[in-house]
Design a protein around this motif. Structure first.
Motif, PDB file in Angstrom:
ATOM      1  N   THR A 932       0.853  -1.178   0.000  1.00 24.77           N
ATOM      2  CA  THR A 932       0.000   0.000   0.000  1.00 24.77           C
ATOM      3  C   THR A 932       0.891   1.232   0.000  1.00 24.77           C
ATOM      4  N   PRO A 933       0.393   2.308  -0.581  1.00 29.63           N
ATOM      5  CA  PRO A 933       1.151   3.555  -0.482  1.00 29.63           C
ATOM      6  C   PRO A 933       0.945   4.142   0.915  1.00 29.63           C
ATOM      7  N   PHE A 934       1.548   5.258   1.153  1.00 30.38           N
ATOM      8  CA  PHE A 934       1.337   5.929   2.433  1.00 30.38           C
ATOM      9  C   PHE A 934      -0.127   6.340   2.544  1.00 30.38           C
ATOM     10  N   TYR A 935      -0.693   6.054   3.682  1.00 31.61           N
ATOM     11  CA  TYR A 935      -2.032   6.575   3.937  1.00 31.61           C
ATOM     12  C   TYR A 935      -2.205   6.778   5.432  1.00 31.61           C
ATOM     13  N   SER A 936      -3.229   7.509   5.762  1.00 29.55           N
ATOM     14  CA  SER A 936      -3.403   7.848   7.169  1.00 29.55           C
ATOM     15  C   SER A 936      -4.840   7.601   7.594  1.00 29.55           C
ATOM     16  N   ASN A 937      -4.988   7.528   8.878  1.00 26.63           N
ATOM     17  CA  ASN A 937      -6.310   7.315   9.457  1.00 26.63           C
ATOM     18  C   ASN A 937      -6.359   8.151  10.726  1.00 26.63           C
ATOM     19  N   PHE A 938      -7.509   8.721  11.007  1.00 22.46           N
ATOM     20  CA  PHE A 938      -7.608   9.610  12.164  1.00 22.46           C
ATOM     21  C   PHE A 938      -8.673   9.110  13.133  1.00 22.46           C
ATOM     22  N   ASN A 939      -8.271   9.008  14.368  1.00 21.04           N
ATOM     23  CA  ASN A 939      -9.201   8.551  15.399  1.00 21.04           C
ATOM     24  C   ASN A 939      -9.329   9.624  16.463  1.00 21.04           C
ATOM     25  N   LEU A 940     -10.529   9.769  16.939  1.00 20.00           N
ATOM     26  CA  LEU A 940     -10.808  10.803  17.935  1.00 20.00           C
ATOM     27  C   LEU A 940     -11.415  10.143  19.162  1.00 20.00           C
ATOM     28  N   GLN A 941     -10.934  10.546  20.320  1.00 18.33           N
ATOM     29  CA  GLN A 941     -11.517  10.040  21.557  1.00 18.33           C
ATOM     30  C   GLN A 941     -11.665  11.219  22.505  1.00 18.33           C
ATOM     31  N   ILE A 942     -12.860  11.367  23.042  1.00 18.81           N
ATOM     32  CA  ILE A 942     -13.025  12.437  24.032  1.00 18.81           C
ATOM     33  C   ILE A 942     -13.657  11.859  25.280  1.00 18.81           C
ATOM     34  N   ARG A 943     -13.313  12.461  26.391  1.00 15.89           N
ATOM     35  CA  ARG A 943     -13.853  11.976  27.651  1.00 15.89           C
ATOM     36  C   ARG A 943     -14.074  13.158  28.573  1.00 15.89           C
ATOM     37  N   LYS A 944     -15.160  13.087  29.239  1.00 19.06           N
ATOM     38  CA  LYS A 944     -15.521  14.178  30.152  1.00 19.06           C
ATOM     39  C   LYS A 944     -15.945  13.546  31.464  1.00 19.06           C
ATOM     40  N   GLU A 945     -15.441  14.102  32.538  1.00 20.79           N
ATOM     41  CA  GLU A 945     -15.802  13.570  33.846  1.00 20.79           C
ATOM     42  C   GLU A 945     -16.576  14.621  34.617  1.00 20.79           C
ATOM     43  N   THR A 946     -17.469  14.162  35.444  1.00 21.16           N
ATOM     44  CA  THR A 946     -18.159  15.111  36.313  1.00 21.16           C
ATOM     45  C   THR A 946     -17.371  15.227  37.611  1.00 21.16           C
ATOM     46  N   LYS A 947     -17.794  16.171  38.421  1.00 22.59           N
ATOM     47  CA  LYS A 947     -17.150  16.380  39.713  1.00 22.59           C
ATOM     48  C   LYS A 947     -17.201  15.113  40.554  1.00 22.59           C
ATOM     49  N   GLN A 948     -18.291  14.367  40.370  1.00 21.34           N
ATOM     50  CA  GLN A 948     -18.476  13.164  41.186  1.00 21.34           C
ATOM     51  C   GLN A 948     -17.654  11.998  40.671  1.00 21.34           C
ATOM     52  N   GLY A 949     -17.038  12.156  39.521  1.00 22.01           N
ATOM     53  CA  GLY A 949     -16.233  11.072  38.997  1.00 22.01           C
ATOM     54  C   GLY A 949     -16.938  10.257  37.937  1.00 22.01           C
ATOM     55  N   HIS A 950     -18.183  10.578  37.642  1.00 23.38           N
ATOM     56  CA  HIS A 950     -18.843   9.900  36.517  1.00 23.38           C
ATOM     57  C   HIS A 950     -18.170  10.359  35.239  1.00 23.38           C
ATOM     58  N   SER A 951     -18.182   9.496  34.274  1.00 30.55           N
ATOM     59  CA  SER A 951     -17.542   9.953  33.037  1.00 30.55           C
ATOM     60  C   SER A 951     -18.348   9.541  31.830  1.00 30.55           C
ATOM     61  N   PHE A 952     -18.174  10.307  30.808  1.00 34.26           N
ATOM     62  CA  PHE A 952     -18.823  10.050  29.538  1.00 34.26           C
ATOM     63  C   PHE A 952     -17.756  10.160  28.466  1.00 34.26           C
ATOM     64  N   SER A 953     -17.720   9.176  27.604  1.00 32.75           N
ATOM     65  CA  SER A 953     -16.724   9.278  26.540  1.00 32.75           C
ATOM     66  C   SER A 953     -17.286   8.835  25.207  1.00 32.75           C
ATOM     67  N   PHE A 954     -16.584   9.245  24.219  1.00 30.26           N
ATOM     68  CA  PHE A 954     -17.027   9.038  22.846  1.00 30.26           C
ATOM     69  C   PHE A 954     -15.807   8.792  21.998  1.00 30.26           C
ATOM     70  N   TYR A 955     -15.909   7.861  21.081  1.00 34.93           N
ATOM     71  CA  TYR A 955     -14.815   7.731  20.113  1.00 34.93           C
ATOM     72  C   TYR A 955     -15.369   7.696  18.701  1.00 34.93           C
TER      73      TYR A 955
END
Lengths: 995, 414
Positions: A932-955
């Motif tokens: 294969t020639p050069f190619y790229s792929n992009f991945n995104l991950q975000i995470r947010k936590e509340t004060k209480q420690g709960h968290s929500f994330s998305f990829y």
């Protein structure tokens, strides 16, 4: 020291195994003896009232109460010593001596006979003692930010391979040979801390505060970290924040954080295998990767769930291909450590690194987590219970479901895992940590039969595993620290395959013996069922002892252990019905039992000496290890493992070499019979009563006891450079995997008798007779051999520039270049590409080509962390510089051929291209370079936590939905997977911060 | 041809006028009864024929003594009057060629006596110009999941009025993608349109007169002469192929070659003779025909094949090579190109010289297990004309073939 008692000559005379067992029996007697001895030395002295006495009087008190002791010292030595204040009560001798002599400038030597020698130190000696010879008692407390004591904090001195846990008051104490150590403190839910003891003035009252591992902290680590580890060289550690960030559902997801690995689209309906440091994926390589959970290796050596013994195809069950990583869930995992380099000699039966999974210990709220992506759902709950006097119990439960495709319900995967891990203080007062862990896992993987689907290929592969492990450590005066780990596992495997065979009618032949049979026909369509019940049983026992010795500028650490593993399969075997083997070209398999298969046993012993030298600005470490394995009761294998590193200021150079072996899987050693059927005569009359077929069955019984363990040799050199502004690691390695097991085709010539009808009456089967004509028909069978060779040269780089404090931005670059050359030392057989008229095919014999695969792959990750928002974002650019496969030393022409009579005829080199062999020439583009020639792929991950420690994330993998194409032999091919997204919610229930 | 005939007629008229003048002159000279008579030729259509015009048919008479020949064309009633011809015995030949048929009739020993008008009733027969053996039906779509494609067959029909023998002819499956998405056109790889390319070919056995095909009747060459209604829950949707003329069986043949024989789709019905296996590239291709949409050629029994007829076929983007047998278009008796869907014209596997168009069973593809079959249409005009079933054969399957919902094996035989 004790090894010297046994001379080398006796080793070889009396048998290595015998000898080694003796060494260890000796060791264990010594441990027991040593412990008794300790109680004598530490006799308790009763002080009846508070009083102030001279040192000489202290000695008299001791001698009066315990006649075991003799004190030798110069007269009047203690005249200048201050008096000692004794309090009423019971005190141990060593404490009392410490108390009496702590303020003096003396050297104390206690001999084995409880003779205590005391002499005055020279001035020079005094300095040395301060730095090195004085044992240091450290005491400390661990608190959280609210000044509440933290129990069950794991306090580890990794240089010494010792550790302890804090008690309910958050207190810990340890005795160290000197203070030039770092202690590491970790607790579930808290960010691990590392403290340099040399920088602490009052070692008897260390106060450490652990912060909750939340995104509000200044720094979080969401990538795999290259670490220095006792477990091996080139280790990468993936900690809880990183595990959360990739929203890992199982172990395979976190391995994407290693250099050279990509983020794969999450799909739970395919088995997942580990692949460490190889440009090609191969069962031989995956099989050689050890998966070790809290010190207990997961063995898959006794997995016999093959659908067809001649191909070792396990369907959804990974046979001879290592651990299915889907079964390792991460609900209660604190960290994952991957040994890519030379593993410590503690680890055996591997040939391609190891993955160490460490479970959490300690009190925690309910951690409820849910992962959702388009086809996968996973929920888990974990909780740590503080049981006060009864220790701490950690439990986790997870459930996963996957449907393979968003639009179809054909495939499914279900699994649940229950883990219980109980840390129990065994003896009060003794620093003995004991863990009892129970893991129960169940998975159900298969193909549904949709009602509207006429082709029926139902599969249901179930596996229920029970693993109990007892592990722990305790100190011993002579042997130092003793570690033990005994684990046993039992797996109930049930693979069920039901195929509605539509391509009948077939002659029914289900004979288990060779012979020629008259038979009738199946209907047009019929059910074919394979029901395989396996029950792998594994026992793994390991005991090791580590000692420490300190001499001048050197620290010595010795670790010696023995290990025994036992693998057997007590399952009932395979029941095949409607399994008319003449359905395909390959040899088929029928019902069989697993009972008569001998168990696979390995006895191992190892020793490792770690020598450290401390200089002004430099530090060296040499690990010398050797491992001995007695595999399958017939192979005596020695695996040297060694590494050296030297550090000058911020530059470390390192080198390592290690050998390891992996025993063949039981399914490879005892694959069972294959059945080859061929039709002599067919008479499919209109009237069913007249129908007749004559079929010959040939039973092929492979004898694979000759298969040897595969051998792996890993050499690596590298350097780490960590100036203030960055951290740079570079490793070059060469890994040779030899004698891996693969299959080589062999030609069989089987006699086929021709029959003819003598008379045919209406309504009954015809009477037939052999015509007297017999001709040989060729069939190929796959024979397992130690023929797989894989040699990988590689470079691994990790680069971490310093975090930009002002913006809390971090970059991480990891890169790996892998060049694997794979050889199959066997040959291949292929028949003529075409036949005209009444000619016969020939079977050409070809050299196997070398396959050279290159993967050059890097990942650049941007980590943006905003502590005030409790938010972290990672954006990874996966850079595929090169991915190619090419063949080396290929020839389209055979070097020999078999004619139909089975004669092997060599073709002289100059004749191979002649037109007379045109039918044997391989296709022109058989050996096409793919790249294969050069190619790229992009991945995104975000995470947010509340004060209480709960968290929500998305990829979002392939977030820009970028699918470049390239030209492959004139066709356009697409790169990268489609865009895929997933969510995770983690909620903490009963968390004290929400109270 | 027509032009030539007209020219010939013109010349004949001139000659007749000249002769007539001469005779009239001579009569007037001699004033006696001449040795002349008249011959009226009346054409009559053979009893089974219809819809054939008898006007304008060339009729020629030949005097058996001096071989003098006279020709006329018939009038609207199909009659032609030769008057004042030399008395004697004549042979009468009527013939005509059109695009659709060839018409002919003869009467011998017709006597023309002096000063009499002899009437010769000549029965004319007609032969359809699309005669010979044609592929009547190709069925390879499969009629249900349980049967898969096991019930496929090819039917060969005799379009002529005579019994023909199929002995030694070859049936070949034409290799190539059928025009589904992602397919590669065969002609983009194998560009020589003087050939068609096959991966599976078999031959009708027999020594010359073993496999007769009666006029208007057919023979069926099945994959397996097996009754698929047997044991079926829906027998009406299945075929009973035990009435096939020939079936395929190749286990023994493959194994005698040193290859793998395999009972996959291979059953030998002892009551039905087997085709002779000629070429099979891929020994797992027991279907013989490409499943769903198979293009088929019927090849002359004079053809023969050898190593030099093997060609390589490698698709763009593929690393696998097929070894195909090429068949010269000159040796092909009949061909039908059946593709996946109505838009698959660029995937034609048979050169236009053999089949100017192509056919399909479903305009949108998705053919497997539909039971759809490709059948040659009846030439209604010709059938009426000749009083027996005659199938259209314009060498354009777009015109000649139709899709039917269920195979119509031997459907035209009754």
């Amino acid at each position: 020291m004790k090894f010297k008692l046994i001379s080398a000559s006796s080793v070889f005379r009396k048998g290595i195994l015998n000898c080694i067992m003796r060494i260890f029996i000796f060791f264990f007697c010594a441990t027991m003896f040593g412990s008794n001895h300790v109680s004598s030395q530490n006799a308790e002295i009763n002080i009846n009232e508070d009083k102030v006495v001279t040192v000489d009087e202290v000695f008299k008190i001791i001698k009066a109460q315990s006649s075991d002791y003799m004190f030798i010292y110069p007269e009047k030595l203690f005249e200048s010593f201050p008096k000692v204040q004794l309090k009423k009560g019971i005190i141990k001798v060593d404490k009392l001596l410490d108390l009496a002599l702590s303020n003096g400038n003396v050297n104390i030597t206690i001999t084995e006979n409880n003779i205590i020698l005391i002499k005055e130190k020279s001035k020079n000696e005094k300095r040395t003692r301060k730095v090195f010879n004085d044992k240091v008692d450290i005491k400390g407390h661990v608190f959280d930010v609210n000044q509440q004591p933290l129990a069950d904090v794991n306090v580890i001195i990794s240089d010494l391979n010792i550790g302890t846990f804090t008690n309910i008051d958050g207190a810990f104490s340890m005795e160290l040979p000197h203070k030039n150590f770092h202690i590491k403190l970790s607790l579930i839910g808290y960010k691990a801390e590392e403290v340099d003891l040399a920088s602490i003035s009052d070692l008897s009252n260390i106060t450490i505060t652990l912060k909750e591992d939340l995104l509000s902290l200044d720094a979080v680590v969401v990538t795999a970290k290259k670490t220095e580890s006792r477990e091996g060289t080139s280790t990468y550690k993936i900690e809880s924040q990183a595990i959360k960030q990739v929203q890992a559902m199982n172990l395979s997801d976190v391995l994407s954080l290693l250099p050279g690995n990509k983020t794969e689209q999450v799909n739970l309906t395919d088995p997942k295998q580990a692949s460490i440091r190889s440009a090609v994926t191969s069962d031989a390589n995956s099989f050689g990767t050890a998966i070790i959970i809290d010190g207990a290796a997961i063995s898959t050596d006794a997995n016999m769930q093959t659908k067809n013994s001649s191909s070792l195809d396990g369907g959804k069950s990974v046979v001879a291909g290592g651990v299915d990583l889907r079964s390792i869930t991460l609900a209660n995992v604190e960290s994952v450590e991957v040994i890519a380099g030379v593993a410590s000699p503690k680890y055996g039966n591997l040939s391609s690194g190891g993955v160490l999974v460490k479970s959490k210990v300690g009190k925690s709220p309910y951690i409820v987590s849910a992962n959702v992506s388009s086809t996968n759902y996973q929920t888990s709950v974990a909780k740590g219970y503080e049981l006060n006097d009864y220790g701490v119990l950690n439990s986790d439960f997870s459930f996963a479901y996957s449907s393979g495709s968003p639009t179809e319900r054909k495939l499914f995967y279900k699994s649940f895992n229950l883990g219980l891990r109980w840390k129990l203080p065994v003896f009060e007062g003794l620093d003995w940590n004991h863990f009892t862990a129970l893991r129960i896992g169940h998975s159900d993987d298969g193909n549904r039969h949709e009602p509207e689907e006429v082709y029926k290929n139902e599969a249901d592969v179930k596996s229920t595993s029970y693993q109990l492990s007892l592990s722990g450590d305790f100190p011993s005066s002579v042997l130092g620290k003793i570690n033990y780990n005994f684990s046993g596992s039992l797996v109930n495997q049930h693979s069920f395959y039901d195929t509605y065979v539509l391509d009948g009618p077939y002659p029914i032949i289900e004979s288990l013996e060779s012979g020629t049979y008259s038979t009738v026909y199946t209907p047009n369509a019929f059910d074919q069922i394979r029901d395989i019940k396996g029950q792998p049983v594994n026992f793994n026992g390991m005991v090791n002892a580590s000692q420490y010795l300190h001499l001048e500028h050197f620290d010595f650490n010795f670790e010696t252990g023995i290990q025994y593993t036992f693998d057997d399969n007590t399952g009932s075997g395979r029941v095949a019905t409607g399994n008319i083997a003449h359905s395909q070209d390959i040899a088929g398999s029928r019902s069989t039992t697993f009972e008569k298969i001998p168990a696979s046993k390995t006895f191992s012993a190892y020793h490792q000496t770690v020598i450290k030298r401390y200089g002004e600005s430099s530090k060296q470490q040499l690990n010398l290890g050797i491992r001995y394995d007695n595999m399958l009761e017939r192979y005596n294998l020695w695996s040297p493992r060694m590494s050296f590193s030297t550090k000058h200021n911020n530059f470390t150079a390192r080198a390592a070499w290690g050998v390891s072996y992996k025993a063949p899987a039981m399914a490879q050693l005892y694959p069972g019979k294959s059945y080859i059927d061929y039709i002599n005569f067919q008479y499919y009359a209109n009237n069913p009563d007249e129908r007749l077929a004559v079929v010959t069955t040939y039973v092929y019984q492979p004898t694979n006891e000759h298969l040897k363990p595969n051998y792996s040799d890993l050499k690596e050199v590298g350097f780490d450079w960590s100036p203030d502004f960055m951290n740079f690691n570079f490793t070059y390695f060469k890994k040779d995997l030899r004698r891996g097991i693969n299959t080589t085709p062999e030609l069989l010539l089987l006699p086929k008798t021709v029959y003819e009808v003598v008379s045919a009456e209406e309504g009954v089967q015809p009477i037939i007779e052999p015509t007297g004509e017999v001709y040989n028909i060729p069939r190929t069978v796959n024979v397992m051999k130690n023929n797989y060779y894989e040699s990988t040269n590689g470079i691994e780089v990790t680069l971490n520039p310093k975090r930009i404090k002002e913006t809390n931005t971090e970059f991480n670059f990891r890169y790996s270049y892998l060049e694997s050359v794979v050889t199959d030392k066997g040959y291949s057989i292929d028949k003529s590409a075409y036949v005209i008229g009444d000619n016969s095919v020939r079977y050409g014999v070809y050299e196997n080509a070398l396959n050279k695969a290159i993967r050059s792959f890097g990942t650049l990750t941007l980590i943006q962390h905003i502590p005030s928002l409790r938010f972290v974002l990672t954006l990874s650019a996966e850079l595929n510089f090169k991915e190619s496969t090419k063949y080396i030393g290929t020839s389209l022409y055979p070097f020999a051929y078999y004619d139909t009579d089975g004669n092997y005829i060599e073709i002289p080199e100059e004749n191979r291209t002649n037109p007379e062999f045109a039918d044997l020439k391989k296709d022109e583009n058989t050996y096409t370079t793919v790249g294969t020639p050069f190619y790229s792929n992009f991945n995104l991950q975000i995470r947010k936590e509340t004060k209480q420690g709960h968290s929500f994330s998305f990829y979002a993998n392939n977030a820009p939905w970028y699918n470049p194409t390239y030209n492959y032999l004139g066709n356009r091919r697409k790169l990268n997977n489609k865009l895929s997204v997933g969510f995770n919610i983690t909620i903490l229930i009963n968390n004290k911060s929400n109270q | 041809m027509k032009e030539t005939i007209l020219k010939r007629v013109g010349l004949t008229k001139l000659l007749a006028i000249f002769l007539l003048t001469t005779v009239v002159m001579s009569c007037s000279d001699d004033d006696s009864v001449a040795n002349l008579g008249n011959l009226q030729v009346q054409l009559e259509l053979a009893s089974e024929l219809n819809d054939i015009s008898l006007e304008g048919i060339d009729v020629s008479i030949t005097n058996t003594v001096d071989n003098a020949t006279l020709s006329l064309t018939t009038d609207a009633n199909g009659s032609a009057l030769f008057d004042n011809i030399a008395i004697g015995t004549y042979a009468v030949i009527a013939s005509n060629v059109t695009d659709d048929y060839t018409l002919s009739g003869t009467a011998n020993n017709v006597s023309v006596t002096i000063q009499e008008t002899a009437v010769a009733n000549v029965e004319v027969n007609a032969v359809n110009s699309n005669g010979g053996l044609v592929i009547k039906e190709v069925y390879s779509a499969g009629s249900g999941y349980i049967t898969l494609f096991k019930d496929s067959f090819v039917e060969i029909f005799n379009n002529s009025s005579e019994t023909l023998y199929a002995d030694g002819m070859y049936i070949a499956n034409i290799f190539g993608d059928t025009g589904m998405s992602g397919d590669t056109a065969l002609s983009s790889v194998l560009t020589d349109s003087d050939y068609v390319y096959t991966d599976v070919m078999s031959q009708i056995p027999g020594t010359g007169e073993d496999y007769a095909v009666l006029p208007g009747k057919s023979i069926v060459i099945a994959l397996n002469a097996v009754n698929y209604k047997e044991g079926s829950f829906t027998p009406d949707t299945q075929l009973d192929n035990t009435d096939a003329t020939l079936e395929h069986y190749s286990i023994d043949w493959l194994e005698a070659q040193g290859r793998l024989g395999n009972s996959f789709f291979e059953l030998d019905n002892p009551a039905v003779p087997n085709m002779t296996n000629i070429y099979m590239f891929d020994e797992t291709n027991f279907f013989r025909l490409i499943t769903s949409s198979a293009s088929v050629v019927l090849v002359s029994n004079e053809a023969s094949f050898s190593d030099s007829d093997i060609v390589d076929y490698t698709e763009t983007g593929s690393t696998s090579t097929y070894k195909l047998m090429k068949i010269s278009v000159d040796e092909v008796i009949d061909a039908v190109d059946i593709l996946d869907n109505s838009g698959a014209s660029e995937f034609k596997r048979i050169p236009s010289a053999l089949d100017a168009g192509f056919t399909y069973v479903n305009a949108d593809g998705a053919i497997s297990y539909t039971g759809l079959s490709s059948r040659r249409k009846i030439d209604e005009v010709a059938s009426d004309r000749f009083g027996r079933t005659i199938l259209i054969d314009t060498n354009n399957s777009t015109v000649d073939f139709e899709a039917i919902d269920f195979p119509d094996k031997y459907g035209y035989n009754n």
